[in-house]
Motif scaffolding. Sequence first.
Motif, PDB file in Angstrom:
ATOM      1  N   LEU A  74      45.453  81.673-105.727  1.00 49.74           N
ATOM      2  CA  LEU A  74      44.365  81.898-104.777  1.00 49.74           C
ATOM      3  C   LEU A  74      43.108  81.140-105.198  1.00 49.74           C
ATOM      4  CD1 LEU A  74      44.738  85.734-104.060  1.00 49.74           C
ATOM      5  CD2 LEU A  74      45.263  83.843-102.509  1.00 49.74           C
ATOM      6  N   LEU A  75      42.856  81.090-106.499  1.00 47.73           N
ATOM      7  CA  LEU A  75      41.681  80.356-106.986  1.00 47.73           C
ATOM      8  C   LEU A  75      41.806  78.867-106.699  1.00 47.73           C
ATOM      9  CD1 LEU A  75      41.066  82.141-110.422  1.00 47.73           C
ATOM     10  CD2 LEU A  75      39.645  82.269-108.373  1.00 47.73           C
ATOM     11  N   VAL A  76      43.014  78.320-106.820  1.00 50.48           N
ATOM     12  CA  VAL A  76      43.226  76.908-106.485  1.00 50.48           C
ATOM     13  C   VAL A  76      42.951  76.676-105.004  1.00 50.48           C
ATOM     14  CG1 VAL A  76      44.949  75.076-106.340  1.00 50.48           C
ATOM     15  CG2 VAL A  76      44.846  76.513-108.375  1.00 50.48           C
ATOM     16  N   ILE A  77      43.449  77.600-104.166  1.00 50.88           N
ATOM     17  CA  ILE A  77      43.203  77.491-102.724  1.00 50.88           C
ATOM     18  C   ILE A  77      41.698  77.557-102.441  1.00 50.88           C
ATOM     19  CG2 ILE A  77      43.531  78.643-100.501  1.00 50.88           C
ATOM     20  CD1 ILE A  77      46.289  79.529-101.505  1.00 50.88           C
ATOM     21  N   ALA A  78      40.998  78.488-103.109  1.00 45.51           N
ATOM     22  CA  ALA A  78      39.556  78.621-102.899  1.00 45.51           C
ATOM     23  C   ALA A  78      38.821  77.364-103.346  1.00 45.51           C
ATOM     24  CB  ALA A  78      39.037  79.839-103.667  1.00 45.51           C
ATOM     25  N   ALA A  79      39.246  76.780-104.474  1.00 44.05           N
ATOM     26  CA  ALA A  79      38.595  75.548-104.951  1.00 44.05           C
ATOM     27  C   ALA A  79      38.811  74.406-103.975  1.00 44.05           C
ATOM     28  CB  ALA A  79      39.134  75.187-106.335  1.00 44.05           C
ATOM     29  N   LEU A  80      40.041  74.281-103.450  1.00 45.22           N
ATOM     30  CA  LEU A  80      40.314  73.223-102.474  1.00 45.22           C
ATOM     31  C   LEU A  80      39.525  73.451-101.187  1.00 45.22           C
ATOM     32  CD1 LEU A  80      44.191  72.828-102.942  1.00 45.22           C
ATOM     33  CD2 LEU A  80      42.381  71.302-103.756  1.00 45.22           C
ATOM     34  N   ALA A  81      39.424  74.719-100.766  1.00 46.13           N
ATOM     35  CA  ALA A  81      38.636  75.023 -99.565  1.00 46.13           C
ATOM     36  C   ALA A  81      37.168  74.667 -99.776  1.00 46.13           C
ATOM     37  CB  ALA A  81      38.777  76.504 -99.212  1.00 46.13           C
ATOM     38  N   ALA A  82      36.646  74.972-100.983  1.00 44.23           N
ATOM     39  CA  ALA A  82      35.254  74.634-101.271  1.00 44.23           C
ATOM     40  C   ALA A  82      35.051  73.124-101.323  1.00 44.23           C
ATOM     41  CB  ALA A  82      34.828  75.279-102.590  1.00 44.23           C
ATOM     42  N   LEU A  83      36.000  72.399-101.936  1.00 46.30           N
ATOM     43  CA  LEU A  83      35.903  70.937-101.962  1.00 46.30           C
ATOM     44  C   LEU A  83      35.907  70.373-100.544  1.00 46.30           C
ATOM     45  CD1 LEU A  83      38.289  69.996-104.915  1.00 46.30           C
ATOM     46  CD2 LEU A  83      35.852  69.450-104.757  1.00 46.30           C
ATOM     47  N   GLY A  84      36.812  70.891 -99.713  1.00 45.66           N
ATOM     48  CA  GLY A  84      36.870  70.430 -98.330  1.00 45.66           C
ATOM     49  C   GLY A  84      35.603  70.748 -97.563  1.00 45.66           C
ATOM     50  N   THR A  85      35.048  71.933 -97.829  1.00 45.16           N
ATOM     51  CA  THR A  85      33.795  72.314 -97.173  1.00 45.16           C
ATOM     52  C   THR A  85      32.676  71.338 -97.526  1.00 45.16           C
ATOM     53  OG1 THR A  85      34.430  74.648 -97.202  1.00 45.16           O
ATOM     54  CG2 THR A  85      32.089  74.144 -96.945  1.00 45.16           C
ATOM     55  N   GLY A  86      32.577  71.019 -98.821  1.00 41.42           N
ATOM     56  CA  GLY A  86      31.542  70.079 -99.236  1.00 41.42           C
ATOM     57  C   GLY A  86      31.768  68.693 -98.677  1.00 41.42           C
ATOM     58  N   ALA A  87      33.021  68.224 -98.700  1.00 44.30           N
ATOM     59  CA  ALA A  87      33.318  66.873 -98.217  1.00 44.30           C
ATOM     60  C   ALA A  87      33.088  66.743 -96.720  1.00 44.30           C
ATOM     61  CB  ALA A  87      34.754  66.500 -98.569  1.00 44.30           C
ATOM     62  N   ALA A  88      33.196  67.864 -95.976  1.00 42.87           N
ATOM     63  CA  ALA A  88      33.030  67.802 -94.518  1.00 42.87           C
ATOM     64  C   ALA A  88      31.577  67.591 -94.112  1.00 42.87           C
ATOM     65  CB  ALA A  88      33.565  69.084 -93.874  1.00 42.87           C
ATOM     66  N   MET A  89      30.651  68.010 -94.950  1.00 43.96           N
ATOM     67  CA  MET A  89      29.239  67.927 -94.555  1.00 43.96           C
ATOM     68  C   MET A  89      28.749  66.487 -94.370  1.00 43.96           C
ATOM     69  SD  MET A  89      27.312  71.164 -96.342  1.00 43.96           S
ATOM     70  CE  MET A  89      28.119  71.161 -97.943  1.00 43.96           C
ATOM     71  N   PRO A  90      29.101  65.518 -95.254  1.00 39.81           N
ATOM     72  CA  PRO A  90      28.661  64.135 -94.984  1.00 39.81           C
ATOM     73  C   PRO A  90      29.281  63.534 -93.727  1.00 39.81           C
ATOM     74  CG  PRO A  90      29.249  64.403 -97.297  1.00 39.81           C
ATOM     75  CD  PRO A  90      29.710  65.628 -96.585  1.00 39.81           C
ATOM     76  N   LEU A  91      30.371  64.132 -93.244  1.00 39.70           N
ATOM     77  CA  LEU A  91      30.983  63.604 -92.022  1.00 39.70           C
ATOM     78  C   LEU A  91      30.070  63.773 -90.809  1.00 39.70           C
ATOM     79  CD1 LEU A  91      34.681  64.811 -92.460  1.00 39.70           C
ATOM     80  CD2 LEU A  91      33.691  62.578 -93.006  1.00 39.70           C
ATOM     81  N   MET A  92      29.111  64.674 -90.914  1.00 42.52           N
ATOM     82  CA  MET A  92      28.150  64.834 -89.815  1.00 42.52           C
ATOM     83  C   MET A  92      27.375  63.549 -89.574  1.00 42.52           C
ATOM     84  SD  MET A  92      26.619  68.703 -90.240  1.00 42.52           S
ATOM     85  CE  MET A  92      26.011  68.427 -91.905  1.00 42.52           C
ATOM     86  N   LEU A  93      27.257  62.717 -90.614  1.00 45.16           N
ATOM     87  CA  LEU A  93      26.533  61.457 -90.444  1.00 45.16           C
ATOM     88  C   LEU A  93      27.242  60.538 -89.458  1.00 45.16           C
ATOM     89  CD1 LEU A  93      25.540  60.744 -94.155  1.00 45.16           C
ATOM     90  CD2 LEU A  93      24.084  61.597 -92.309  1.00 45.16           C
ATOM     91  N   LEU A  94      28.550  60.698 -89.309  1.00 41.27           N
ATOM     92  CA  LEU A  94      29.276  59.874 -88.332  1.00 41.27           C
ATOM     93  C   LEU A  94      28.766  60.163 -86.922  1.00 41.27           C
ATOM     94  CD1 LEU A  94      32.896  60.207 -89.768  1.00 41.27           C
ATOM     95  CD2 LEU A  94      31.116  58.531 -90.333  1.00 41.27           C
ATOM     96  N   ALA A  95      28.509  61.440 -86.666  1.00 43.56           N
ATOM     97  CA  ALA A  95      27.940  61.801 -85.370  1.00 43.56           C
ATOM     98  C   ALA A  95      26.493  61.359 -85.271  1.00 43.56           C
ATOM     99  CB  ALA A  95      28.049  63.312 -85.155  1.00 43.56           C
ATOM    100  N   PHE A  96      25.779  61.396 -86.395  1.00 39.13           N
ATOM    101  CA  PHE A  96      24.384  60.978 -86.391  1.00 39.13           C
ATOM    102  C   PHE A  96      24.243  59.489 -86.104  1.00 39.13           C
ATOM    103  CE2 PHE A  96      23.019  64.786 -88.983  1.00 39.13           C
ATOM    104  CZ  PHE A  96      22.156  65.258 -88.013  1.00 39.13           C
ATOM    105  N   GLY A  97      25.304  58.725 -86.342  1.00 37.87           N
ATOM    106  CA  GLY A  97      25.228  57.290 -86.057  1.00 37.87           C
ATOM    107  C   GLY A  97      24.869  57.032 -84.616  1.00 37.87           C
ATOM    108  N   ASP A  98      25.536  57.707 -83.671  1.00 43.03           N
ATOM    109  CA  ASP A  98      25.213  57.556 -82.252  1.00 43.03           C
ATOM    110  C   ASP A  98      23.799  58.071 -81.957  1.00 43.03           C
ATOM    111  OD1 ASP A  98      27.703  56.477 -81.747  1.00 43.03           O
ATOM    112  OD2 ASP A  98      28.611  58.435 -81.359  1.00 43.03           O
ATOM    113  N   ALA A  99      23.418  59.163 -82.670  1.00 44.99           N
ATOM    114  CA  ALA A  99      22.066  59.691 -82.469  1.00 44.99           C
ATOM    115  C   ALA A  99      21.020  58.680 -82.922  1.00 44.99           C
ATOM    116  CB  ALA A  99      21.907  61.009 -83.231  1.00 44.99           C
ATOM    117  N   PHE A 100      21.296  57.978 -84.017  1.00 47.60           N
ATOM    118  CA  PHE A 100      20.361  56.959 -84.489  1.00 47.60           C
ATOM    119  C   PHE A 100      20.260  55.799 -83.494  1.00 47.60           C
ATOM    120  CE2 PHE A 100      21.336  58.366 -89.069  1.00 47.60           C
ATOM    121  CZ  PHE A 100      20.304  59.292 -89.031  1.00 47.60           C
ATOM    122  N   ASP A 101      21.401  55.460 -82.880  1.00 46.85           N
ATOM    123  CA  ASP A 101      21.356  54.408 -81.852  1.00 46.85           C
ATOM    124  C   ASP A 101      20.427  54.817 -80.715  1.00 46.85           C
ATOM    125  OD1 ASP A 101      23.004  52.637 -83.132  1.00 46.85           O
ATOM    126  OD2 ASP A 101      24.839  53.390 -82.198  1.00 46.85           O
TER     127      ASP A 101
END
Length: 961
Positions: A74-101
Amino acid sequence: MPSLPHSGASQIAPSIGPTVPSVGGSENFRGSAVARDPSVSSEAPKKKKAKPPPVPSASLAELLQFATPVEKCLLVIAALAALGTGAAMPLMLLAFGDAFDQLGLSATLPGARNTGSSVTKMLLTFIYIGAALLVGRALSYTIGEYTCQAQVARYKRAFLKAVLRQDVAWYESARPEELSARIADGMAKVEKGLGGSVFVLFEGVGYGVGGLVVGLIYQPAVAGITLATVPLLILPASALMYVLQNGSKMVSRAYATAGGYATEALFAMRTVVALELEGHFAAKYEEALRAVRWVEVRNATVVGTTTGLALSAYLVMMVAGILYGSFTLSNEMEESAFEYVVDGIRYCAYDGDNTPAGATPNTSCTPLVPFEMNCNWAELIGTAASTPLDATPLGGGESSAQLGGPNLTLLEGMGFESVGAFNAYVVASSPPGYDNDGYHPCRMAAKLVLIAILAMMMAGEGFSLSGPPAQLLVVAKQAAADVLSIISRVPAIDSFSEAGQTPEAVAGEIEVRDVVFAYPAAPEHVVCNGYSLEIGAGQTCALCGPSGSGKSTLVALLERFYDPQGGTITLDGVDIRTLNLRWLRSQLGLVGQEPVLFEGTVAENIGYGKEGASQDEIEEAARAANAHGFVMASLPDGYSTQVGQGGGMLSGGQKQRVAIARAIVRKPAVLLLDEATSALDTAGERVVQAALDSIVSQHKRTTVTIAHRLSTIKNADKIAVLQNGAVVEEGTYQELLDLGEGGAFFKLAQAQEKTEEGRLPSVGSGMDLASLAEVTLSSVTAEATGAGSGWTGGKAEGGKQRRKGKGGKDAPPKNVIRRLLSMQNKGDAWYLFAGAVGTLLVSAFWPSIGVLFAQLLTTPFTPNPDEVASQGAFWGALFMISFPICLVSSLLQSGGLGVAAEHLTRNLRSHSVSKWLTMEIAFFDEEANSSGELTQFLGESVTLIQALSGEKLGQLLQLSF
């Protein structure tokens, strides 16, 4: 005194055994009396101060050793979920690209719009990412908290078991009064290091790595420049971790010492009050707290400074990226510029603006200037191709007529029917020196610059987010190392071990042969030096001798509290070291000099002597110990009466008789009485001694008794006289007296006779219980009326006396905040004021930075290359000016509130202990005021108040502002 023939008495010359060697590892025991070498001169040259040893730290595997395989998965699953959560946040910049345009379009061409469905795409991206963040964070936190609580419970059980299994020698060095504070503090830190919040570490790593990847993919040059400033963020974070790590260790050690003083005093309040030591212990506690003050103040100051530096580092990162991106983009725009002429139509712009504002078939744009196409403009026009021309500065009036009439799009107004044709034209017309496939977007496009900067800031933020949970993990590993050092310690004398012989029957024959022993705490002082003694089965053997001769030591060796360094002790011919320790102790019944009772009822305390003892067995043992009478007549609830902490609600004599009943309820083969009647008065001693004599005579068990009055051992089958760690005389009472003035026993009897002012022991060998009926009856009658019974408690519930409100309910405390603030130091108002000012500045600072940031975002979209560079420098300078403001405001907030919080909690601890030490004894008889509850208040509740008055207060004020 009559002098009779020897009658079989033996006078034994003291045998001198070999000198005891130093016990291995004894240097670790507190109180070791290792003498200093007087030959060493104090004038010897000073040696360089040795580097302190590293703080012990457990490995991650050791920290998680109490997690089950399922929990680890379960701890491994929680660590992977936390890693995925953190990695997903910079993906918002992909949407911000159109906003910057769209931001660039709005800043450059008011009224222009993006031809694609950018808003819908951006919103959907945010929704998907938000849902993923919600699921990932909830999963990691829930799993973390679940597994944490399970592991902490196992930690505490294992710690208690380990403490209970340790040998007596360990307790002499481990400062048992500090154990409760150590486990409370250690487990609090382990719990923080295992809880759901620690998974922010993995979230921060994913966040940081994701930001790095996005930044390096979108614009490696800007990402690299921004990355070069990351040390400005890492250095203060590292300094913060170092100071907190070492400060935490020092604070824990100081609070453990202070807690030890408080626990020691609160557990023995009757003695403290009797000796008038209240002021002494209050001063010791205050002195221990004083050592914490400068550490806490330093920590608060360092936290404020490093936090300000870390936050300022973000500003430096942003400024570095913007300045580099702006100047590079300005150069690229100039490098890619060419005059825009299509089919003989020359496009013009206002001077200094370079925004297309008109068109003419002439070769001159006077009064305008020629419009210069560049890679930035080409990208904007391609993006806003379908925007109505009339919505742009180029539409309307003569320009519209020149370009083909009304109802045109921006792309048509620029002379092309399709984006492809426009792209082909700008590629063919680009200056020869400009190397960029497709001409647009620019290599240093505004959107790419902003995404790269934000991505690297996210990377820095992510890695900085990992700092606090990483610190929690480091502190937890250090605390776990301390706890695990106790849990993993297997003592040489292990009461939980299943090894050893368990004979089916015990006769009770004891032989001590050439025993050599020194206590581990003082290995240079030999207590037993060639100790030899034989005690037959069913025989009563009394030990007497001067203090320090080894009487109580023999009892300790028989119980295997210690093992001798030389010689052997046998039970029925079997070396007791080969017997199962629990089985051995089950055959022994011990009554010590100072009776110890546990919190609970009288019946429970007697029942501790035998597992599963019935009520009939308990009452039978109490009758044999002459305790049944006072239990039924004097105590309010009989055998169900609560004895209080340490038996504090009973008199000394009552506690001793309950302890004797506890020792004999198991019907031991060997009874050990270590001055068992020393706490009783003369009448009580006679009653209890007669009861003990009756117990011994009826059951014919082997008895070893240590006498403080020679009158209590006249009926002993054998008396052994000890001197200098050896048996020097053996015989009966009369036989030893008959040795005359040269005998050691005779001298002891003579000395005691003088001490008792000529009154020789008068308990004769023919005395039995019947002859003591009058004494017994008078004792019981006195106890029944409450005279001298020593009972200080109320009912079994503990006789609580609380302040009641209306309806009989506990009245809530009043004016808590005001009373807490009144405990601040006089000068703390300035610290609180500084903290409030710092909080106000912090609260105003970041919204102001948001305004600056919004202006900064539009800088790369400025159509004029010269303005791109100049505006970038201007806004960057404003950000640099905000650097010291951020630093000062953070220092004021954290330092001011932190120092005030330290003063408050130190005063609260000090005032609490000082007040408790002045309370009447009845206060401590209440269950809610037991020493355990009070020390827990010092260890946990005060720590929560510190968090509330420091960090949490700052957050509350920041939200309020």
